[in-house]
Write a protein that holds these residues in place. Structure first.
Motif, PDB file in Angstrom:
ATOM      1  N   PHE A 220       2.416   1.764  -3.337  1.00 53.98           N
ATOM      2  CA  PHE A 220       1.377   1.974  -4.349  1.00 53.98           C
ATOM      3  C   PHE A 220       0.811   3.397  -4.266  1.00 53.98           C
ATOM      4  O   PHE A 220       0.648   4.074  -5.279  1.00 53.98           O
ATOM      5  CB  PHE A 220       0.262   0.943  -4.174  1.00 53.98           C
ATOM      6  N   LEU A 221       0.530   3.847  -3.046  1.00 54.59           N
ATOM      7  CA  LEU A 221      -0.032   5.187  -2.888  1.00 54.59           C
ATOM      8  C   LEU A 221       0.963   6.257  -3.324  1.00 54.59           C
ATOM      9  O   LEU A 221       0.593   7.237  -3.971  1.00 54.59           O
ATOM     10  CB  LEU A 221      -0.467   5.414  -1.432  1.00 54.59           C
TER      11      LEU A 221
ATOM     12  N   PHE B 194       0.802  -1.227   0.000  1.00 59.62           N
ATOM     13  CA  PHE B 194       0.000   0.000   0.000  1.00 59.62           C
ATOM     14  C   PHE B 194       0.841   1.286   0.000  1.00 59.62           C
ATOM     15  O   PHE B 194       0.600   2.166  -0.825  1.00 59.62           O
ATOM     16  CB  PHE B 194      -1.008   0.000   1.155  1.00 59.62           C
ATOM     17  N   PRO B 195       1.814   1.414   0.906  1.00 59.90           N
ATOM     18  CA  PRO B 195       2.574   2.673   0.905  1.00 59.90           C
ATOM     19  C   PRO B 195       3.254   2.945  -0.441  1.00 59.90           C
ATOM     20  O   PRO B 195       3.178   4.069  -0.967  1.00 59.90           O
ATOM     21  CB  PRO B 195       3.609   2.464   2.016  1.00 59.90           C
TER      22      PRO B 195
END
Lengths: 158, 615, 416
Positions: free
Chosen positions: B216-217, B213-214
């Motif tokens: 990707f964001l 997630f990190p």
């Protein structure tokens, strides 16, 4: 300075980045069904309307809660405390805007809490249809006015 | 993680739905959507099968970024053998349907066999069932959408399906989701119709997760910035839509006009983005009311338009007075320049009907253009057309034709064969502006040389979206090349084809590549998926997908002879504009292209190439 | 200024808090009839299902709330009111004088005239004390009979099921929640409960309860007898107004109040389940024994007590119920109004139902089963009387588009 989410539907393109940002922050995944903000699509009228809690001053949801699980924080935002919420759903029928929703997977209710002063939806909005702004601005007055129209019980004295 | 890991297999013959695990090994090689579904299709069906028989399979596939916050991460593709072309078909669509399928927990749906009676597939999260569609068979896409949402009491359901055109086997019928987003080309709608499948309705309430997630964001945020700051994706497309191109391409002398007899259209301005924004009609509202984004898209190029209520097409039809999907460039070209019609409201109305009945406006407009040429030269008579006066420039002819084609009535049934079969039937095959049976779109290969090679070698028949060299040759993205020369175009086309195949396998929209390079895209995919997804890997996946599709077509019976263009483009020089005096230099480019691809002179991938790509 | 509040339910506690906000110096006395801190009856089902402990039922969760706000909480029961001398008489004979009095004594369960209701093992489910008894007796696998499948009965039903008992529900009406929902919805709820393993007997009465060997025998009007370790009685509630006899304070169904929640006696107000306040749907004064009404009453009565003249425009009857995971709700005139239109959508397989009742082009009532998203909008539409215009026609065909109708109408989105 008090800030609030100000929504300008005229700028919304219906991309749902707000729903994605909200659900990621709140649920740890991309899931519009659990977003606290929802974009309504009025296709035939060429309009998209992002819709979420207006944090009303004397909140119906808060007053209806039988166990004091909804409190007002220092920014005037109504927050649901999961540890106290028993999932009775009275707030979901009490909120005349329909912006408190029941989350069956947790057995608790969910609503917008403006992410503790840094709302993810406003940051994610590519067109400034959702901004987090000083509440003196006109847009918010309009929303409050709209909120007041629903105020059939009495709010005098405030 | 990126993928949901679940595939829904629907046996229409037996009426059964079953869940199976996604083939992870293939997913790592083909990523998703176009690539991965093409792999499934190649493995599971005989490329020689009749596209409209139960032996054809049909796959609705999302990409790993579909349903994520990556900008434009809402795409899905329909992969099948196309009835218009006989080649592998892959039609890509936006809107919200693809993301909804992902939220329901599915990477793709594989449809096989043929239902005995009309059905629709209803998916609510992990529950999938085939339901009776007898009440909606014969209804338009729009009525079907409303009927399904009412039937299931769920306005948040998303529907992808066919109109009357697909039911009637119109060979360029498409699949429409969210009322006006189309998996448009190659007749995928007719395949759906041949299976007696009216629609797929989806409601998903689950979430999509990514691997990291990190990362990707961070990657998606950075990439969104790039889109916002780019002149095309940050300003041109949201303001004008793809229609920003109408005047640009016309000035470049590359706007195929009146069945490609000319390369410039005197009515171009009347049907351009600028005209759409001008006030019109009694209330002074412009044709264009708003721009709309597809799911997750921060560009928002979609047009929401309305037809002037006083226009002859709708003056007695208030049901068409509302806003709906407006003209994109390709549709405006096909319905307008290709037919010589410069009536913006007529075009908008025709576009509405295309959406309502599930017709690909590119093939439809181009076919009408060919029919008009045959009508004007006397090949087609009033007797043939049932009295329809198919003169170039006639808005009435266009709007009547679209109504007839949607319902496959009268001469509309013949138009529904597509340009190639229609021209063959009347003994004028040279008047069909098609490659592998598919009508080519809005760029004249005489004025944009790279597009000639693009059309000739596209695996799904003539198409701009397989290698949009217009980007380089006209707009200078990523770097400017001369549209009038053939030098270097073979390599350019190959590079665009491979990169596009990768983008089409990811869940992203190819329009992002006006601003993004694979350097912007790779980190997003890398954040979403396990394993390492570098630029090199994306190019390798893209090239693998391209060769896989080529293999499918070769097995289906296509040869190098089919990598060709209509004679008109090779023999008749452009009459006006910058390309005046030029024909397409395909003959020179094609051998260079085969060599660049590592194919034989006969256009067959060498063993070395196949081994290199693990095919 | 001395404000005395009789009753420590939501109406009483909200009134106390509101009074304190209005007047920092007033003396506020909050009197509860049970030996407990002010708690919420609404939370008892969640105590029974083990989701919360007793503290989780408390109306105020901040530590020392009443001390902090200088609210005196005492435990006593009222015996009468001498409104002439502004004095409250307690059961122990003590008297408390007041400047303003709020009657927020709530309601008590009705015990129908059935033989055997006083036997050990037969309980109402109303107080924390009741809950403790039920917690002791309703254990996994036990036979339990629930008398009444009205709103309260149905809420208890869920809690009992979650305790793993073998449950039989006996309802004399023709369906579950007959005063909250129509036949279609009631039948849907019943089918759902039966699907979840609950034995639901509608149109059936309990004739008598007899003491058997280590168990109770519940005799039914059908002639059948069913065994039970525990019988829970949920046969409705009635306002606690008995102590007002002879006080001169007018009562009817509950305590009679005017549009300012003031009773017939000077400086005496009433709020919550005991008050016969204005019903916005009918325009009449009747008891609406629900949490949101208690909250509204408590706040508005307190404002009037504090000297801020505040009209009570009326309350909307509404309920929400979770029956073993199937959520239903009803609002306002859900049975319809004279001359009004209605529309229904029913998905029997999916356990979803929506019925809308219109008065002209305004929403007058609604009920929903299996639909929870944005459901509060039904309240918003009914209470504001928003004219739906063209959206009424859309809703007549597609009632599920209620939320869209509200957003579009409230925001003035019109056809292009």
């Amino acid at each position: 300075m008090l800030k609030a989410l100000v929504i300008d539907p005229g700028k919304c393109t219906g991309c749902k980045q707000c729903e994605l940002a909200c659900s990621y922050v709140k649920e740890g995944e991309f899931n519009p069904a659990k977003s606290r903000i929802r974009v309504f699509d009025f296709h035939q009228d060429a309009r998209f309307v992002p819709y979420t809690c207006t944090q009303c001053a004397e909140a119906w949801c808060q007053q209806a809660c039988p166990v004091n699980a909804i409190t007002t924080n220092e920014w005037g935002v109504k927050e649901v405390h999961d540890s106290l919420c028993v999932g009775c759903k009275v707030c979901t029928i009490a909120c005349p805007f329909g912006t408190v929703n029941y989350n069956a997977s947790t057995g608790k209710v969910i609503k917008c809490d403006e992410c503790g002063g840094d709302p993810a939806c406003a940051k994610a909005c590519p067109t400034d249809a959702i901004t987090y702004t000083d509440i003196e601005q006109a847009g918010f007055d309009k929303m409050r006015h709209w909120a007041a129209q629903t105020d059939a019980g009495s709010r005098a004295g405030h | 993680m990126g993928w949901t890991g679940k595939v829904l297999r629907v046996d229409l013959t037996k009426g059964k739905c079953a869940s199976e695990d996604l083939n992870k090994e293939w997913a790592d090689q083909y990523m998703g959507q176009r690539g991965l579904a093409s792999k499934y299709l190649s493995e599971e069906m005989d490329p020689k099968a009749d596209p409209l028989s139960p032996d054809n399979k049909m796959i609705f596939a999302t990409g790993p970024l579909t349903g994520t916050c990556a900008s434009t991460g809402g795409r899905y593709s329909v992969i099948t053998k196309g009835p218009l072309t006989g080649a592998i078909a892959c039609s890509n669509s936006g809107g919200y349907w693809g993301a909804e399928l992902k939220f329901a927990g599915w990477d793709m749906i594989i449809l096989e066999g043929k239902s005995k009676k009309p059905v629709y597939l209803c998916i609510t999260d992990d529950k999938a069932e085939l339901l009776d569609a007898s009440e909606i068979w014969g209804k338009s896409v729009w009525d079907t959408d409303a009927w399904i949402k009412t039937r299931h009491q769920d306005p948040q359901m998303h529907v992808s399906g066919i109109g009357i055109a697909g039911e009637n086997g119109v060979l360029f019928s498409c699949i429409i989701n969210d009322l006006h987003r189309a998996a448009g080309r190659s007749g995928v709608g007719a395949v759906m119709g041949s299976k007696n499948l009216k629609a797929i309705a989806v409601r998903g309430t689950g979430g999509v997760k990514v691997d990291d997630f990190p990362a990707f964001l961070a990657a998606t945020s950075a990439a969104k910035e790039v889109l916002a700051e780019n002149a095309v994706t940050g300003e041109g497309l949201p303001t004008f839509g793809t229609q920003v191109l109408m005047n640009v391409i016309n000035e470049a002398g590359a706007l195929p006009t009146r069945n490609t007899r000319d390369v410039q259209f005197d009515g171009a301005h009347d049907i351009s983005a600028e005209a759409m924004a001008e006030p019109s009609g009694k209330n002074g509202k412009p044709n264009l009311l708003a721009n709309q984004a597809c799911f997750g898209c921060t560009i928002a190029c979609g047009r929401i338009s309305k037809v002037n209520e006083e226009h002859y097409t709708v003056q007695n039809k208030p049901e068409y007075w509302h806003a709906s999907g407006g003209l994109e460039y390709e549709a405006a070209w096909a319905l307008g320049a290709a037919t010589g019609v410069n009536d913006l409201d007529a075009l908008t109305y025709a576009n509405f009907i295309c959406n309502e009945q599930g017709i690909d406006p590119i093939s439809f407009g181009a076919t009408v253009g060919a029919a008009m040429e045959m009508y004007e030269d006397g090949t087609l008579t009033d007797k043939d057309t049932g009295g329809l006066k198919l003169k170039f420039g006639s808005a009435e002819a266009l709007t009547t034709a679209v109504e007839l084609t949607g319902k496959a009535e009268g001469f509309g049934a013949e138009l529904g064969l597509g340009s190639k079969r229609l021209c063959d039937k009347y003994g004028k095959p040279e008047l069909s502006m098609t490659v592998k049976g598919q009508e080519f779109p809005a760029y004249d290969p005489r004025g944009i040389q790279g597009m000639g090679l693009t059309y000739a070698t596209s695996n799904r028949g003539a198409c701009h979206l397989r290698s949009y060299t217009v980007s380089s040759e006209i707009l200078g993205i990523p770097e400017k090349t001369d549209p009038l020369v053939t030098d270097g175009k073979a390599d350019l086309v190959k590079a665009f084809q491979d990169a596009t195949a990768a983008v089409d396998s990811s869940g992203l929209c190819v329009f992002t590549t006006f601003a993004w390079t694979l350097e912007d895209i790779a980190p997003q995919i890398d954040g979403a998926l396990p394993g390492e997804w570098s630029v090199d890997k994306l190019l390798e996946v893209g090239e693998r997908v391209w060769n896989l599709e080529r293999q499918f077509n070769l097995q289906a019976g296509f040869t190098a002879k089919d990598d060709n263009l209509p004679k008109r483009l090779l023999k008749d020089a452009a009459k006006t504009g910058p390309a005046k005096g030029l024909v397409s230099g395909l003959k020179k480019m094609l051998p260079e292209y085969y060599a660049a691809r590592g194919w034989t002179k006969e256009g067959v991938p060498t063993n070395e190439t196949l081994n290199r790509l693990a095919l | 200024m001395h404000h005395v509040i009789l009753g420590t339910g939501p109406a009483g506690v909200i009134a106390a808090d509101t009074l304190r906000k209005q007047d920092a110096n007033a003396k506020i006395t909050l009197i509860g009839g049970e030996e407990e801190p002010p708690y919420s009856r609404m939370a008892i089902p969640y105590l029974l299902s083990g989701q919360i402990d007793e503290e989780g039922t408390y109306l105020r969760q901040d530590k020392g709330h009443y001390e902090t706000h200088d609210i005196d909480v005492m435990h006593a029961r009222a015996d009468g009111v001498d409104s002439k001398n502004k004095t409250l008489v307690l059961e122990d004979g003590k008297e408390i004088s007041y400047d303003r009095l709020l009657i927020a004594t709530g309601a008590s369960p009705i015990r129908p005239p059935v033989e055997g209701l006083d036997l050990p093992g037969v309980h109402t489910c109303w107080t924390l004390a009741d809950a403790r008894e039920i917690l002791d007796r309703a254990l996994k696998g036990d036979d339990v009979v629930l008398m009444g499948a009205g709103f309260i009965g149905s809420i208890i039903l869920e809690a009992l099921v979650s305790r793993g008992v073998k449950l039989t529900v006996v309802e004399m009406g023709d369906r579950m929640v007959p005063r909250m929902m129509d036949e279609t919805a009631g039948a849907m709820l019943q089918r759902w409960c039966e699907h979840k393993g609950v034995n639901v007997l509608t149109g059936t009465q309990i004739r008598e309860i007899n003491r058997g060997k280590n168990r109770l025998d519940v005799e039914l009007s059908t002639g059948k007898s069913i065994p039970a370790k525990l019988v829970v009685v949920a046969a409705g509630v009635a306002p606690n107004i008995g102590f007002l006899e002879g006080s001169g304070i007018k009562t009817g169904q509950g305590v009679t109040v005017n549009g300012f929640l003031s009773t017939s006696a000077t400086d005496v107000y009433a709020a919550g389940d005991v008050a016969q306040g204005k019903d916005i749907s009918t325009g009449e004064f009747s008891v609406l024994a629900i949490q949101p009404v208690a909250a509204d009453h408590g706040r508005i009565a307190a404002l009037n007590m504090a000297g801020h003249e505040t009209p009570h425009e009326g309350s909307l009857n509404m309920n929400v119920l979770d029956t073993i995971g199937l959520v239903s709700s009803s609002f306002g005139a859900w049975e319809g109004v004279k001359g009004g239109d209605n529309t229904r959508m029913c998905d029997e397989d999916g356990y979803r139902y929506l019925r809308l009742e219109f008065d002209g082009d305004r929403l007058a009532g609604a009920q929903a089963v299996g639909l929870t998203d944005h459901i509060g909008i039904a309240r918003g539409l009914i209470q504001t009387g928003l004219k739906l215009g063209r959206w009424k026609d859309i809703l007549m065909k597609s009632p599920e588009r209620l939320a869209e109708a509200y957003v579009a109408t409230a925001q003035g989105i019109s056809t292009v």
